[in-house]
Motif scaffolding. Structure first.
Motif, PDB file in Angstrom:
ATOM      1  N   ASP A  12       0.835  -1.051  -0.093  1.00 55.62           N
ATOM      2  CA  ASP A  12       0.109  -0.039   0.038  1.00 55.62           C
ATOM      3  C   ASP A  12       0.811   1.194  -0.145  1.00 55.62           C
ATOM      4  O   ASP A  12       1.116   1.921   1.096  1.00 55.62           O
ATOM      5  N   THR A  79       9.538 -14.329   9.413  1.00 57.68           N
ATOM      6  CA  THR A  79       9.188 -13.387   8.351  1.00 57.68           C
ATOM      7  C   THR A  79      10.111 -12.437   8.121  1.00 57.68           C
ATOM      8  O   THR A  79      11.207 -12.229   8.773  1.00 57.68           O
ATOM      9  N   TRP A 102       4.398  -0.869   6.609  1.00 58.69           N
ATOM     10  CA  TRP A 102       3.975  -1.950   7.298  1.00 58.69           C
ATOM     11  C   TRP A 102       2.368  -2.022   7.205  1.00 58.69           C
ATOM     12  O   TRP A 102       1.989  -2.999   7.611  1.00 58.69           O
ATOM     13  N   GLY A 104      -1.498  -1.657   5.385  1.00 57.09           N
ATOM     14  CA  GLY A 104      -2.283  -1.736   4.099  1.00 57.09           C
ATOM     15  C   GLY A 104      -1.841  -3.369   3.760  1.00 57.09           C
ATOM     16  O   GLY A 104      -0.941  -3.943   4.094  1.00 57.09           O
ATOM     17  N   GLY A 105      -2.847  -3.832   2.931  1.00 52.08           N
ATOM     18  CA  GLY A 105      -2.647  -5.185   2.260  1.00 52.08           C
ATOM     19  C   GLY A 105      -2.939  -6.256   3.482  1.00 52.08           C
ATOM     20  O   GLY A 105      -4.107  -6.271   3.982  1.00 52.08           O
ATOM     21  N   ARG A 106      -2.272  -7.196   3.508  1.00 57.64           N
ATOM     22  CA  ARG A 106      -2.516  -8.349   4.447  1.00 57.64           C
ATOM     23  C   ARG A 106      -2.814  -8.010   5.896  1.00 57.64           C
ATOM     24  O   ARG A 106      -1.722  -7.752   6.486  1.00 57.64           O
ATOM     25  N   LEU A 107      -3.919  -8.347   6.584  1.00 55.65           N
ATOM     26  CA  LEU A 107      -3.978  -8.147   7.956  1.00 55.65           C
ATOM     27  C   LEU A 107      -2.909  -9.093   8.916  1.00 55.65           C
ATOM     28  O   LEU A 107      -2.531  -8.535   9.738  1.00 55.65           O
ATOM     29  N   ASP A 108      -2.882 -10.305   8.120  1.00 53.03           N
ATOM     30  CA  ASP A 108      -1.984 -11.257   9.134  1.00 53.03           C
ATOM     31  C   ASP A 108      -0.433 -10.864   9.277  1.00 53.03           C
ATOM     32  O   ASP A 108       0.241 -10.598  10.074  1.00 53.03           O
ATOM     33  N   HIS A 109      -0.074  -9.999   8.182  1.00 56.12           N
ATOM     34  CA  HIS A 109       1.303  -9.222   8.208  1.00 56.12           C
ATOM     35  C   HIS A 109       1.255  -8.157   9.361  1.00 56.12           C
ATOM     36  O   HIS A 109       2.181  -7.984   9.741  1.00 56.12           O
ATOM     37  N   LEU A 110       0.039  -7.440   9.445  1.00 56.68           N
ATOM     38  CA  LEU A 110       0.280  -6.223  10.015  1.00 56.68           C
ATOM     39  C   LEU A 110       0.232  -6.846  11.644  1.00 56.68           C
ATOM     40  O   LEU A 110       0.901  -6.215  12.253  1.00 56.68           O
ATOM     41  N   MET A 111      -0.654  -7.856  11.721  1.00 60.73           N
ATOM     42  CA  MET A 111      -0.729  -8.312  13.271  1.00 60.73           C
ATOM     43  C   MET A 111       0.601  -8.990  13.547  1.00 60.73           C
ATOM     44  O   MET A 111       0.861  -8.763  14.815  1.00 60.73           O
ATOM     45  N   SER A 112       1.180  -9.574  12.545  1.00 59.21           N
ATOM     46  CA  SER A 112       2.466 -10.306  12.949  1.00 59.21           C
ATOM     47  C   SER A 112       3.428  -9.106  13.395  1.00 59.21           C
ATOM     48  O   SER A 112       4.337  -9.435  14.245  1.00 59.21           O
ATOM     49  N   LEU A 114       2.953  -6.039  14.326  1.00 51.71           N
ATOM     50  CA  LEU A 114       2.810  -5.507  15.824  1.00 51.71           C
ATOM     51  C   LEU A 114       2.882  -6.494  16.911  1.00 51.71           C
ATOM     52  O   LEU A 114       3.387  -5.837  18.061  1.00 51.71           O
ATOM     53  N   MET A 115       2.685  -7.897  16.716  1.00 55.26           N
ATOM     54  CA  MET A 115       3.110  -8.589  17.951  1.00 55.26           C
ATOM     55  C   MET A 115       4.427  -9.200  17.849  1.00 55.26           C
ATOM     56  O   MET A 115       4.678  -9.893  18.705  1.00 55.26           O
ATOM     57  N   MET A 118       5.732  -9.000  21.380  1.00 58.75           N
ATOM     58  CA  MET A 118       5.369  -9.864  22.311  1.00 58.75           C
ATOM     59  C   MET A 118       6.512 -11.020  22.314  1.00 58.75           C
ATOM     60  O   MET A 118       6.217 -11.876  23.346  1.00 58.75           O
TER      61      MET A 118
ATOM     62  N   ASN B 136      -8.677  -9.759   3.096  1.00 59.64           N
ATOM     63  CA  ASN B 136      -8.713 -10.640   4.262  1.00 59.64           C
ATOM     64  C   ASN B 136     -10.135 -11.086   4.655  1.00 59.64           C
ATOM     65  O   ASN B 136     -11.047 -10.588   4.749  1.00 59.64           O
ATOM     66  N   ALA B 188       1.861 -14.834  16.046  1.00 66.29           N
ATOM     67  CA  ALA B 188       1.383 -14.819  14.931  1.00 66.29           C
ATOM     68  C   ALA B 188       2.268 -15.768  13.840  1.00 66.29           C
ATOM     69  O   ALA B 188       3.201 -15.463  13.461  1.00 66.29           O
ATOM     70  N   ILE B 211      -6.998 -16.251   9.907  1.00 67.12           N
ATOM     71  CA  ILE B 211      -7.106 -15.290   8.724  1.00 67.12           C
ATOM     72  C   ILE B 211      -6.743 -15.806   7.337  1.00 67.12           C
ATOM     73  O   ILE B 211      -5.711 -16.730   7.139  1.00 67.12           O
TER      74      ILE B 211
END
Lengths: 215, 215
Positions: A12, A79, A102, A104-112, A114-115, A118, B136, B188, B211
């Motif tokens: 994006d 990743t 980071w 736009g696009g794939r939500l799994d990428h974004l969550m990964s 940000l996570m 953790m 998604n 993730a 997802i």
């Protein structure tokens, strides 16, 4: 203050912010993010990725504008974003690690992405990470007391408990204040606002993501 | 199977998917999401929001195309998305609650919407929620054993532990399998793929976001 700028490969490009060009800073390009940096005249300290969605001509542009290029197999446990942070920890000792590309696009990428905070292996760099795009700036805070400053172009500020939080206090620099509040589960306290140029916040346990944003 | 479709007010209309029009289904429009539904010919069962970024003429369009409109003060404790789910729980007893218009723009909004599933008050509807946009589809799973089906247009599938997970198993329907793996922190596991039309997954403790995505 010197920074490491990491351009990730989100598709994006409308939401991309380009990093500043500073002599004392370092630049990592990840996959299509490396191409974006190279095409925009950045000299890249390290380009990495599987580059499987890039043409040979594009790969040449990346190589010509990079001090070092590391190519991975597409099938790997980490990743590309995780690998860029592994290299960041090993080879770049900057005060800030700023991530772009980071959103736009794939939500799994974004969550990964940000996570990542953790994961125990990244704990030592969590508070040096800054996520920037056109409408958001995100930073992470470990327990303590901090003075936060309003970004002039952002209207909202949000405190996101990535974990349960104890004794969260937001002082009168914020529109909505808190006084030693506890939260038993991860909670997003969003759409607060600075009412002064800065505000102090503190908490005793947990991990907070602080986001300044605009519509 | 009947569904409640909730169109939230994300500004990123490029990523919007419009809900199907079905006689037995229900439609909630949230703020600018209500306008989007009304302008696209949907008759809305409930429109709600503070509507503070909408003109009087646009508000009229919403009112003309809604069975019921509830206007809130802009300053309130719950987000519009949270309020839409409070009403969903109270008044719409559908098998699925499908959310649209949640992506793009403010990252604090997005994190808040995804973290709704961590709030005890929404626990009873967590497994009925589906988040859909152009690239998604996200669903949540509580402990158990499930057969998942590949969406034809999505290449990747990802298992996101919103919490620590115990005994996560992914069978041979997936490219990367797991056999009773434990994860001590939210993690993730992204960019897996179906290698068959379906695959079974199971786990004993925690909350999983599944997802399916494409670039």
């Amino acid at each position: 203050m010197n920074s490491l700028h990491i351009m990730l490969g989100s598709p994006d490009s409308r939401q991309h912010t380009m990093p500043p060009l500073k002599e004392q800073d370092y630049y990592i390009g990840v996959d299509k993010g490396a191409l974006l940096l190279a095409e925009n005249g950045y000299y890249i300290d390290l380009s990495l990725g599987d580059f499987d969605s890039i043409t040979d001509a594009e790969k040449l542009i990346i190589e010509k504008n990079s001090k070092k290029v590391i190519s991975f197999e597409p099938e790997k446990d980490d990743t590309d974003a995780e690998l860029s942070l592994v290299y960041a920890m090993q080879f770049f000792d900057t005060e800030q690690i700023i991530l772009y590309g980071w959103s736009g696009g794939r939500l799994d990428h974004l969550m990964s992405i940000l996570m990542i905070v953790m994961q125990p292996r990244f704990k030592s760099i969590v508070t040096r990470l800054i996520f920037i795009n056109q409408t958001n700036t995100l930073k992470f805070y470990l327990p303590g007391s901090y003075l936060l400053f309003k970004e002039p172009d952002k209207k909202y500020c949000s405190f996101i408990g990535m974990t349960p939080l104890s004794n969260l206090t937001l002082d009168k620099g914020f529109k909505y204040t808190l006084n030693n509040n506890n939260f038993d589960y991860p909670i997003a306290l969003i759409s607060n606002e600075f009412v002064m140029e800065n505000g102090r916040f503190s908490f005793d346990d947990g991990l907070v993501a602080f986001i300044q944003s605009k519509d």
